[in-house]
Design a protein around this motif. Structure first.
Motif, PDB file in Angstrom:
ATOM      1  N   LEU A   1       8.145 -27.146  40.022  1.00 35.21           N
ATOM      2  CA  LEU A   1       7.523 -25.860  40.348  1.00 35.21           C
ATOM      3  C   LEU A   1       7.456 -25.664  41.866  1.00 35.21           C
ATOM      4  N   SER A   2       7.029 -26.692  42.568  1.00 38.36           N
ATOM      5  CA  SER A   2       6.892 -26.600  44.022  1.00 38.36           C
ATOM      6  C   SER A   2       8.230 -26.327  44.703  1.00 38.36           C
ATOM      7  N   LYS A   3       9.277 -26.989  44.245  1.00 36.60           N
ATOM      8  CA  LYS A   3      10.601 -26.811  44.842  1.00 36.60           C
ATOM      9  C   LYS A   3      11.176 -25.424  44.574  1.00 36.60           C
TER      10      LYS A   3
ATOM     11  N   ASP B   1      -0.407 -22.402  38.285  1.00 31.73           N
ATOM     12  CA  ASP B   1      -1.044 -21.124  37.956  1.00 31.73           C
ATOM     13  C   ASP B   1      -0.057 -20.144  37.333  1.00 31.73           C
ATOM     14  N   ASP B   2       1.233 -20.412  37.516  1.00 30.12           N
ATOM     15  CA  ASP B   2       2.276 -19.499  37.016  1.00 30.12           C
ATOM     16  C   ASP B   2       2.724 -19.829  35.601  1.00 30.12           C
ATOM     17  N   VAL B   3       2.263 -20.966  35.056  1.00 29.76           N
ATOM     18  CA  VAL B   3       2.683 -21.371  33.709  1.00 29.76           C
ATOM     19  C   VAL B   3       1.467 -21.820  32.903  1.00 29.76           C
TER      20      VAL B   3
ATOM     21  N   ASP C   1      12.293 -16.972  35.142  1.00 30.74           N
ATOM     22  CA  ASP C   1      12.070 -16.751  33.713  1.00 30.74           C
ATOM     23  C   ASP C   1      10.958 -17.649  33.160  1.00 30.74           C
ATOM     24  N   LEU C   2      10.627 -18.710  33.903  1.00 31.77           N
ATOM     25  CA  LEU C   2       9.636 -19.668  33.428  1.00 31.77           C
ATOM     26  C   LEU C   2       8.200 -19.163  33.608  1.00 31.77           C
ATOM     27  N   LYS C   3       8.019 -18.161  34.462  1.00 24.15           N
ATOM     28  CA  LYS C   3       6.674 -17.648  34.737  1.00 24.15           C
ATOM     29  C   LYS C   3       6.012 -17.135  33.459  1.00 24.15           C
ATOM     30  N   GLY C   4       4.776 -17.571  33.243  1.00 25.64           N
ATOM     31  CA  GLY C   4       4.024 -17.135  32.074  1.00 25.64           C
ATOM     32  C   GLY C   4       4.349 -17.871  30.796  1.00 25.64           C
ATOM     33  N   LYS C   5       5.298 -18.797  30.851  1.00 24.60           N
ATOM     34  CA  LYS C   5       5.716 -19.521  29.645  1.00 24.60           C
ATOM     35  C   LYS C   5       4.835 -20.746  29.401  1.00 24.60           C
ATOM     36  N   THR C   6       4.882 -21.245  28.161  1.00 26.61           N
ATOM     37  CA  THR C   6       4.085 -22.403  27.750  1.00 26.61           C
ATOM     38  C   THR C   6       4.941 -23.656  27.768  1.00 26.61           C
ATOM     39  N   ILE C   7       4.435 -24.697  28.443  1.00 27.08           N
ATOM     40  CA  ILE C   7       5.178 -25.938  28.624  1.00 27.08           C
ATOM     41  C   ILE C   7       4.366 -27.109  28.066  1.00 27.08           C
TER      42      ILE C   7
END
Length: 258
Positions: A149-151, A157-159, A127-133
């Protein structure tokens, strides 16, 4: 009978004047400047200051507050501080640039106090893909996000990331301007208490990777050894005092902690 006083007196006077000159020429021991930012384990140094621990252990210390954590790292690297409170990972960059610093004390290890906080709509890393952090870029928060992200099979590139100080990142999240944030306490607890977010990943998920240090410049270690040894000797005393009454602010605490 010939008196020996006229011969002795010039020698005594010369010795007295030499001793006096030596005493006058020795400068008073200067205090060291130590950078502190908004991490509970480091704010505990204000407990040491308030309770007279520095004086007890022979350490003349001036605490320098930084609202923006990464500014304190830059200040140490630039020689504007003698020592700074910073993490192991944030010490690697200065060392790679040959900045003469050494870790002299491990204050604590983060065990859940750094976290990736997400809004209720985000249930998983998918669900985190494309979201702003929001996070403080190139700080420990950056390291936490990279590890998270790595784990979980993702990359930067996904966020989308927004560079803000920890306090501003938490505020942006609470106001709904971003979908997630990576912060440390007290911001983690503030977000949880608000009911507007929960932890998707914390430093519990990366044990032992976030030791919080006192890092000093080599010159300070050589010229202010007594002060730094004093800080090391008092060790965990301030943290223990802080833990026993964490909600009781001290007069010298930075405004956020009150």
């Amino acid at each position: 009978m010939t008196s020996t006083f006229p011969r002795i007196f010039p020698r005594f006077s010369a010795l007295f004047l030499a001793a006096a000159f030596c005493c006058l020429s020795i400068p008073a021991r200067a205090e060291i400047k130590v950078g502190v930012s908004d991490w509970p384990g480091w704010v505990a140094w204000y407990v040491a200051e308030h309770n007279g621990y520095f004086k007890k252990y022979g350490a003349k210390v001036k605490l320098v507050w930084f609202a923006n954590y990464t500014d304190s790292i830059s200040a140490l690297s630039a020689g504007q501080l003698d020592a700074n409170c910073q993490t192991w990972s944030d010490t690697m960059a200065p060392l790679s640039k040959n900045v003469p610093v050494k870790a002299i004390l491990v204050n604590d290890n983060s065990d859940g106090n750094d976290a990736l906080m997400v809004n209720p709509a985000i249930k998983s890393f998918a669900d985190l893909k494309g979201k702003t952090i929001a996070l403080e870029q190139y700080s420990i928060s950056h390291f936490v996000l990279a590890t998270a992200l790595s784990k979980n099979g993702l990359s930067f590139d996904d966020v989308k990331t927004v560079n803000l100080s920890a306090g501003d990142a938490a505020a942006a999240f609470l106001s709904g301007r971003v979908d997630a944030t990576v912060v440390w306490n007290p911001w983690v607890n503030n977000i949880q208490a608000s009911g507007k977010g929960a932890a998707l990943f914390t430093s519990k998920d990366m044990p032992g990777l976030i030791p919080d240090l006192l890092v000093a410049r080599v010159k300070a270690i050589e010229t202010h050894r007594a002060e730094l040894v004093g800080m090391i000797k008092l060790g965990g005393i301030p943290s223990a005092s802080f833990a026993s009454s964490p909600t009781k602010p001290l007069p010298s605490w930075p405004k956020w902690s009150a």
